[in-house]
Structure formats: C-alpha cells, structure tokens
Design an enzyme around this catalytic site. Sequence first.
Site, PDB file in Angstrom:
ATOM      1  N   GLU A 164       0.880  -1.026  -0.042  1.00  0.00           N
ATOM      2  CA  GLU A 164       0.020  -0.004  -0.001  1.00  0.00           C
ATOM      3  C   GLU A 164       0.819   1.132   0.108  1.00  0.00           C
ATOM      4  O   GLU A 164       1.295   1.667   1.324  1.00  0.00           O
ATOM      5  CB  GLU A 164      -0.856   0.131   1.199  1.00  0.00           C
ATOM      6  CG  GLU A 164      -2.201   0.867   1.178  1.00  0.00           C
ATOM      7  CD  GLU A 164      -1.787   2.275   1.503  1.00  0.00           C
ATOM      8  OE1 GLU A 164      -1.760   3.121   0.939  1.00  0.00           O
ATOM      9  OE2 GLU A 164      -1.893   2.211   3.031  1.00  0.00           O
ATOM     10  N   CYS A 176      -2.166   8.858   2.818  1.00  0.00           N
ATOM     11  CA  CYS A 176      -1.946   8.408   1.644  1.00  0.00           C
ATOM     12  C   CYS A 176      -2.777   8.580   0.548  1.00  0.00           C
ATOM     13  O   CYS A 176      -2.849   8.696  -0.837  1.00  0.00           O
ATOM     14  CB  CYS A 176      -1.691   7.003   1.467  1.00  0.00           C
ATOM     15  SG  CYS A 176      -2.685   5.836   2.380  1.00  0.00           S
TER      16      CYS A 176
END
Length: 473
Positions: free
Chosen positions: A247, A281
């Site tokens: 990720e 993110c």
Amino acid sequence: MTQVPLSIAGETLSGDGREVADVLDPSTGEAIGTVVHATTADLDRALDAAARGFKTWRNTPADQRSAVLMKAAGLIRERAKDIGASITREQGKPVKEAIGETVYCAMLLEFYAGEIKRLYGRTLVRPAGSRVEVQYHPVGPVAGFAAWNFPALNVMRKIGGALAAGCSTIVKPSEETPSGGLAMVQALIDAGVPGEAVQCVFGVPDEVSRHLLASPVIRKVTFTGSTAVGKHLAKLAADDLKIATMELGGHAPVLVFADSDIDKALDTMTANAFRNAGQVCVSPTRFLVEEPVFAKFRDGFVERTKALKVGNGFEKDIDMGPMASPRGLERMESMIGDAKTHGAKVLAGGERIGNQGWFHAPTVLAEVPTGAEIMNEEPFGPVAILNSMAGEDAMIEEANRLPYGLAAYAWTQNPARRRRLAAEVEAGMLAIDTGGVSAADAPFGGVKWSGYGSEDGREGVLTCMVTKTVHEG
C-alpha cells in the site's frame, strides 16, 4: 511515555543492553521518551516464535479465534482515549482524530472476527463418485511494516487480516510513532492471542526488514509507505517468492464538474485535504475543476482553508495539528518554492507557522503547471492544488497522467458520467460525491505505482491465504 519496549514471544523486552532512540513531540520538537531497538538475536527469537505461533494459531478453532478478536476489539474501545492521546503526543494529529483512528482499529477486528467464520471454499460439480474441492489455507508467518502517519491503524491493517486468516505475525511500527502500534499488539495478547502469534519489534528499518525477509520462516510481507521503499521490499520478497501486499504512495485527483453540489464538495473536500496535516496516502491533492465553476470553487476553498484552526493536537477545537517531522516541513518548503518558480499562485498559507514544533499553514496553490514537482510527486503535507480544466476528457486524462493510482475523487450528479468515471479513472478506490474511501468491510488498496493487494474487507484476509485444489476420484 518513558520507554516503548519490544514484544517478542509474549515477553516485554526493555532497553537493557539494547540501543534506544528518542521519540519526539512534533508540537515542540522535544524528546518525550525512547523506543527500544531489537538486536539480531531478538529478531531471530521472534522468527523462531512466529514459526511456533503459526502452528498454534492456525489450529485454534475458528469460533475461538473469532471470540479472541472480538475481545481484543472491546479492549481497544475501552482504551481508545489513552491510546489516542499517545498517538497525538507522538504524531501530532488532533486527539479526536487519534481516538477515531483507534476506534476504527476495533471496527476492523470486529469485521475480521466475523470473517473468520465466512472463509468458505467451494466444491466443483463432477460426476458421481468424484469430487473437486477448492480450499483456502493461511499462508504462514507474516512480516508487516507500518508507516508513521496512522500509528495504530497501519499496524492493525498489517496484523488483523493475517490473524483472521490463521497466520502468525511480526509487525514493525514506525520508530517515530511507536506507542499506538504496540498498543494494538498488547490488546490482542491481553485478549488471548498467543504472544508467539503476534509480536512487535523496532529498529533501523532497512536492517530489520532485510533480516526478517531473508528468513524462510516469513511467507508474506505487507507494507504501508513510500513507493521507493515498497519497490525495495518487493525485490527482497521476490528473492524467496514471498507473497506481498504493498500500500504505497498516491497523488489523488479530485474531479469537480459543473453539475456538482459545489458547497457540499467544498465542505467535504477542504476538511479532507487537510486531515492529519495532509499526511494521508489517500489525501485529495490535485483538484481538477471544470472551468465554469472554477472561480466559485477556488474562492470557497480558500475561504474555508483560511478558517482552519492550527495548533497542538490536545487544544480544543483544533482542525489541524503539526506535521509529524521536520522532514515534512522541509519537503513542503521545497515543493512550494518550486511551484512558485514555475508560476503557481499561493492563495492561502505557503509557509511555516512559528519556530517551535513542526507547524505549517494549510496551503492552497492555483494555476500550477504540470512541470512543477508538486504536480508529479506526492506532497504528503497540508497543501491543495487547484487547476481549471476544460472538460471531462481533459480531466480524466490529467487524473490518469501520473503512475500513481491509490485513491481518486469525483463530484458530479450525472449518472452516466459516474459510470464513465468508474470505468476510466485509474485508481484502486474511487469516491463519488463523498470524501470516504475506507470502510472495514471494503478492500483498501491501489494500482500502478500505488501498490498491489488489498487490506480491509474480505480481501484483507484472502491476501493472507493460499489456494489449494483437492481432486478426489
């Protein structure tokens, strides 16, 4: 906080004879404690324990594993205020956000506790007397490496699905924000997960990752962090053909169309852009606004940005805390300066606040050319870029221009356009007329340079399992 220890094989290990590193308060820049670094011998002990813990945990009945995860979720809810406070001290985000992050960890465990009982295989249709069965089995011990921006949640995403699958885990939270991750591990141990099945180590990141991934004990690696580090870990995993979930970074586009509810979009996305000082993110960073509504959206965004209250995360009514490290401040100053050199306009913020701690004003840039660094690299700070766009085709082209594809956002009330965007925008997650891209029961992950594999949801368990097909004659 004084010292954050290791948790290996169910034993808490202090800094006696081990190296320690300072943990700093981002609101002041001062040391508030230390974190213990694991020795090579500690890591070897953790690997041996993980091998034993896998055999124990995978053979624990599903109902019992489910009950243990539910109990851990309850403990996390009970401890949420204290855990949230420790996150704010180390990472800086407003304490209400830190508590919310902690509660989300409990929600994930509650979902996974149920998912343990839903890990179905399937039987394929064959003539009488024969049988083909598809089964799912835990992959083995998992090594997880978590980023500092969500100290508890990033750790829970590394270990929750793995434990639900029946795997043992070794997790390394960030040494800059260690307490939240250790608290997740401790809650699981207190609830009944064997200490050999869930362990927590700290140390020099590259040294720890190389040592753990060099071991044949580890069968999967999972990482949250930058694309550069993710590529490095993926190469290490490939040497032993370990399964990997990555990720990684993003640079989320926001497509705002003329037919959207502008006020709702502004209220939602301004808050979203500066959540956790932009150190998210999936933070919306590149606002691509259709030309007819650009001026209205720009003015409304600037007005809302200037109204945000910045301060210590423990202060009342704070909207945004400090950045987590001086690295973030330096990056912001560099990228904003480069954007200005390329002709960008600074409409709000643009500079550091004060000289104590690592505070930066929420910043809005407009008319930023694609040649500017900030249009091509994730800023990971409190900055939003607003650019006027000619129409749908140009907006989709710009949204897909970068090699990143984690999250994307769109605001439109046109049903046909929504379907087109769902098909054409290159992202692992797309939010339309909402700011949310995360839910405990929904997969979380990206495409292209934003990584592969998923956390959360059913997929967060299945990525910790391998498929076996059994043919019977």
